[in-house]
Design a protein around this motif. Structure first.
Motif, PDB file in Angstrom:
ATOM      1  N   TRP A   1      41.832  45.086  28.310  1.00 23.75           N
ATOM      2  CA  TRP A   1      41.352  43.805  28.798  1.00 23.75           C
ATOM      3  C   TRP A   1      39.838  43.757  28.660  1.00 23.75           C
ATOM      4  O   TRP A   1      39.168  44.771  28.791  1.00 23.75           O
ATOM      5  CB  TRP A   1      41.710  43.595  30.260  1.00 23.75           C
ATOM      6  CG  TRP A   1      43.182  43.403  30.510  1.00 23.75           C
ATOM      7  CD1 TRP A   1      44.104  42.895  29.657  1.00 23.75           C
ATOM      8  CD2 TRP A   1      43.879  43.708  31.708  1.00 23.75           C
ATOM      9  NE1 TRP A   1      45.343  42.856  30.252  1.00 23.75           N
ATOM     10  CE2 TRP A   1      45.229  43.352  31.520  1.00 23.75           C
ATOM     11  CE3 TRP A   1      43.500  44.233  32.933  1.00 23.75           C
ATOM     12  CZ2 TRP A   1      46.201  43.502  32.495  1.00 23.75           C
ATOM     13  CZ3 TRP A   1      44.464  44.394  33.918  1.00 23.75           C
ATOM     14  CH2 TRP A   1      45.802  44.026  33.701  1.00 23.75           C
ATOM     15  N   GLY A   2      39.287  42.593  28.480  1.00 21.47           N
ATOM     16  CA  GLY A   2      37.851  42.414  28.330  1.00 21.47           C
ATOM     17  C   GLY A   2      37.122  42.329  29.657  1.00 21.47           C
ATOM     18  O   GLY A   2      37.714  42.421  30.740  1.00 21.47           O
ATOM     19  N   ASP A   3      35.824  42.122  29.557  1.00 15.08           N
ATOM     20  CA  ASP A   3      34.957  42.075  30.731  1.00 15.08           C
ATOM     21  C   ASP A   3      35.296  40.933  31.681  1.00 15.08           C
ATOM     22  O   ASP A   3      34.988  41.016  32.862  1.00 15.08           O
ATOM     23  CB  ASP A   3      33.488  41.944  30.307  1.00 15.08           C
ATOM     24  CG  ASP A   3      32.959  43.209  29.662  1.00 15.08           C
ATOM     25  OD1 ASP A   3      33.505  44.302  29.933  1.00 15.08           O
ATOM     26  OD2 ASP A   3      31.996  43.096  28.886  1.00 15.08           O
ATOM     27  N   GLY A   4      35.913  39.887  31.223  1.00 14.08           N
ATOM     28  CA  GLY A   4      36.206  38.732  32.069  1.00 14.08           C
ATOM     29  C   GLY A   4      37.477  38.858  32.886  1.00 14.08           C
ATOM     30  O   GLY A   4      37.904  37.891  33.520  1.00 14.08           O
ATOM     31  N   ILE A   5      38.071  40.040  32.931  1.00 12.02           N
ATOM     32  CA  ILE A   5      39.350  40.183  33.631  1.00 12.02           C
ATOM     33  C   ILE A   5      39.234  39.869  35.117  1.00 12.02           C
ATOM     34  O   ILE A   5      40.137  39.282  35.704  1.00 12.02           O
ATOM     35  CB  ILE A   5      39.977  41.582  33.403  1.00 12.02           C
ATOM     36  CG1 ILE A   5      41.402  41.641  33.942  1.00 12.02           C
ATOM     37  CG2 ILE A   5      39.113  42.680  33.985  1.00 12.02           C
ATOM     38  CD1 ILE A   5      42.373  40.666  33.318  1.00 12.02           C
ATOM     39  N   GLY A   6      38.132  40.216  35.733  1.00 12.63           N
ATOM     40  CA  GLY A   6      37.958  39.922  37.162  1.00 12.63           C
ATOM     41  C   GLY A   6      38.029  38.435  37.438  1.00 12.63           C
ATOM     42  O   GLY A   6      38.697  37.992  38.375  1.00 12.63           O
ATOM     43  N   ASP A   7      37.353  37.658  36.602  1.00 15.60           N
ATOM     44  CA  ASP A   7      37.390  36.200  36.756  1.00 15.60           C
ATOM     45  C   ASP A   7      38.797  35.660  36.518  1.00 15.60           C
ATOM     46  O   ASP A   7      39.259  34.764  37.228  1.00 15.60           O
ATOM     47  CB  ASP A   7      36.408  35.531  35.796  1.00 15.60           C
ATOM     48  CG  ASP A   7      34.955  35.825  36.146  1.00 15.60           C
ATOM     49  OD1 ASP A   7      34.661  36.101  37.331  1.00 15.60           O
ATOM     50  OD2 ASP A   7      34.125  35.775  35.223  1.00 15.60           O
ATOM     51  N   ALA A   8      39.481  36.211  35.513  1.00 14.58           N
ATOM     52  CA  ALA A   8      40.843  35.759  35.210  1.00 14.58           C
ATOM     53  C   ALA A   8      41.786  36.056  36.375  1.00 14.58           C
ATOM     54  O   ALA A   8      42.613  35.220  36.750  1.00 14.58           O
ATOM     55  CB  ALA A   8      41.345  36.420  33.930  1.00 14.58           C
TER      56      ALA A   8
END
Length: 118
Positions: free
Chosen positions: A63-70
């Motif tokens: 998963w990329g860096d934006g997983i927390g936001d997702a």
């Protein structure tokens, strides 16, 4: 063996996914966060990945860096749906559902690398 012990038997990474979800929605216990931060170097060495514990878990899942936001968006959306249905979705329930939906032993299978988590 308790239901919780059964849940994690042979699947230690499952709890890390739950912790990642809880962290993303600001519901991870501070003591658990501190323990994860402390174990990050050993976790990274065992998985051949450097970074924070969150980066290591996300990297293992590709998963990329934006997983927390997702994850946070999914939490907000599912919490709203649950409220509309008169159901209380607790952070721990959400984390467990998230982890189950994103492991290969889940009936739905492992998502491809470019799929967003549920």
């Amino acid at each position: 063996m308790t239901a919780i012990e059964d849940r994690y038997a042979g699947r230690p990474f499952l709890r890390l996914l739950e912790c990642l979800a809880l962290d993303a929605i600001d519901e991870l216990d501070p003591a658990q966060r501190a323990a994860l931060e402390e174990m990050a170097p050993k976790l990274g060495a065992s998985l051949d990945f450097e970074g924070t514990w969150q980066q290591i878990v996300a990297g293992q899942m590709q998963w990329g860096d934006g997983i927390g936001d997702a994850i946070r968006e999914v939490w907000e959306r599912n919490s709203a749906i649950a409220r509309e249905e008169g159901i209380e979705l607790t952070p721990d329930e959400f984390a467990m559902l998230f982890a189950d939906a994103n492991t290969e032993d889940y009936a739905g299978g492992q998502p491809s690398n470019d799929e967003a988590p549920p």
